[in-house]
Design an enzyme around this catalytic site. Structure first.
Site, PDB file in Angstrom:
ATOM      1  N   THR A  46      36.981   5.224   1.614  1.00  0.00           N
ATOM      2  CA  THR A  46      37.003   6.005   0.192  1.00  0.00           C
ATOM      3  C   THR A  46      36.461   7.279   0.174  1.00  0.00           C
ATOM      4  O   THR A  46      36.100   7.319   0.345  1.00  0.00           O
ATOM      5  CB  THR A  46      38.193   5.323  -0.763  1.00  0.00           C
ATOM      6  OG1 THR A  46      36.260   5.094  -1.312  1.00  0.00           O
ATOM      7  CG2 THR A  46      38.640   3.903  -1.226  1.00  0.00           C
ATOM      8  N   THR A  48      35.194  10.194  -2.451  1.00  0.00           N
ATOM      9  CA  THR A  48      33.899   9.985  -3.029  1.00  0.00           C
ATOM     10  C   THR A  48      32.545   8.937  -2.781  1.00  0.00           C
ATOM     11  O   THR A  48      31.567   8.923  -1.872  1.00  0.00           O
ATOM     12  CB  THR A  48      34.110  10.230  -4.202  1.00  0.00           C
ATOM     13  OG1 THR A  48      34.788  10.915  -4.964  1.00  0.00           O
ATOM     14  CG2 THR A  48      32.434  10.551  -5.379  1.00  0.00           C
ATOM     15  N   CYS A  49      33.308   7.406  -1.794  1.00  0.00           N
ATOM     16  CA  CYS A  49      32.116   5.950  -1.088  1.00  0.00           C
ATOM     17  C   CYS A  49      31.884   7.554  -0.288  1.00  0.00           C
ATOM     18  O   CYS A  49      30.777   6.951   0.131  1.00  0.00           O
ATOM     19  CB  CYS A  49      33.318   5.655  -1.238  1.00  0.00           C
ATOM     20  SG  CYS A  49      34.013   4.855  -2.883  1.00  0.00           S
ATOM     21  N   SER A  50      32.703   7.431   0.052  1.00  0.00           N
ATOM     22  CA  SER A  50      32.697   7.857   2.135  1.00  0.00           C
ATOM     23  C   SER A  50      31.726   9.683   2.053  1.00  0.00           C
ATOM     24  O   SER A  50      31.016   9.248   3.215  1.00  0.00           O
ATOM     25  CB  SER A  50      33.455   7.748   3.134  1.00  0.00           C
ATOM     26  OG  SER A  50      34.291   6.270   3.336  1.00  0.00           O
ATOM     27  N   LEU A  54      27.534   6.323   0.130  1.00  0.00           N
ATOM     28  CA  LEU A  54      26.666   5.876   0.453  1.00  0.00           C
ATOM     29  C   LEU A  54      25.706   6.477   1.564  1.00  0.00           C
ATOM     30  O   LEU A  54      24.637   6.234   1.249  1.00  0.00           O
ATOM     31  CB  LEU A  54      28.040   4.757   1.566  1.00  0.00           C
ATOM     32  CG  LEU A  54      27.142   4.128   2.566  1.00  0.00           C
ATOM     33  CD1 LEU A  54      26.454   3.381   2.711  1.00  0.00           C
ATOM     34  CD2 LEU A  54      28.659   3.937   3.873  1.00  0.00           C
TER      35      LEU A  54
END
Length: 160
Positions: A46, A48-50, A54
């Site tokens: 997703t 923001t996550c990517s 992370l």
């Protein structure tokens, strides 16, 4: 009830991909006797996550370990194959352990779930981070919906 600083993590089972395929990871064993920087994202791959979450922990892995973190782990309500593919695509190998919370059992047990159904994602884990020492939460950073501030690797470095 939402977990809080000073609480022991509830027993849960994660999954991760190893050279032997998917393996179960017992939370009591995983967190026992060490300091773990754990962060949760709403979903692998997703935006923001990517783009931020992370990668920040990958970039700051050495700095976190220099401050006493034994292992950095990322969890999401995704299956182990997706978490493994995401970790590989982001270059997380050797820096961040990817723990799948496939059915959301861990997110539910710590009281940090979110409803992502308006995005077609169903029930997911909220965006948060925690420092866990020997199974006990030392720091807990839960984001407000849509935010990415307090669960970052940079914020966590300031807490160690």
């Amino acid at each position: 009830m939402t977990i809080a600083k000073g609480d022991r993590l509830p027993a849960a089972t994660f999954a991760k991909i190893t050279e032997n395929g998917p393996e179960q990871v017992d939370s009591d064993t995983f967190f026992a006797g060490r300091t773990v920087a754990l962060f949760s994202v709403p979903g692998a791959f997703t935006p923001t996550c990517s783009a931020k979450h992370l990668p920040g922990f990958i970039e700051k892995a050495d700095a976190l370990k220099q401050k006493g973190v034994d292992e950095i782990a990322c969890t999401a309500v995704n299956d182990a194959f997706v978490m493994d593919a995401w970790g590989k695509s982001a270059g997380a190998q050797g820096k961040v352990t990817m723990l799948a919370d496939g059915n959301g059992d861990f997110a539910k047990a710590v009281g940090l779930v979110m409803d992502g159904s308006k995005f077609g994602m169903g029930t997911r884990g909220q965006r948060f981070s925690m420092i866990v020492k020997d199974g006990v939460v030392q720091e807990l950073n839960v984001e407000s919906p849509g935010d990415f501030k307090v669960s970052s690797a940079e914020h966590m470095l300031g807490q160690l």
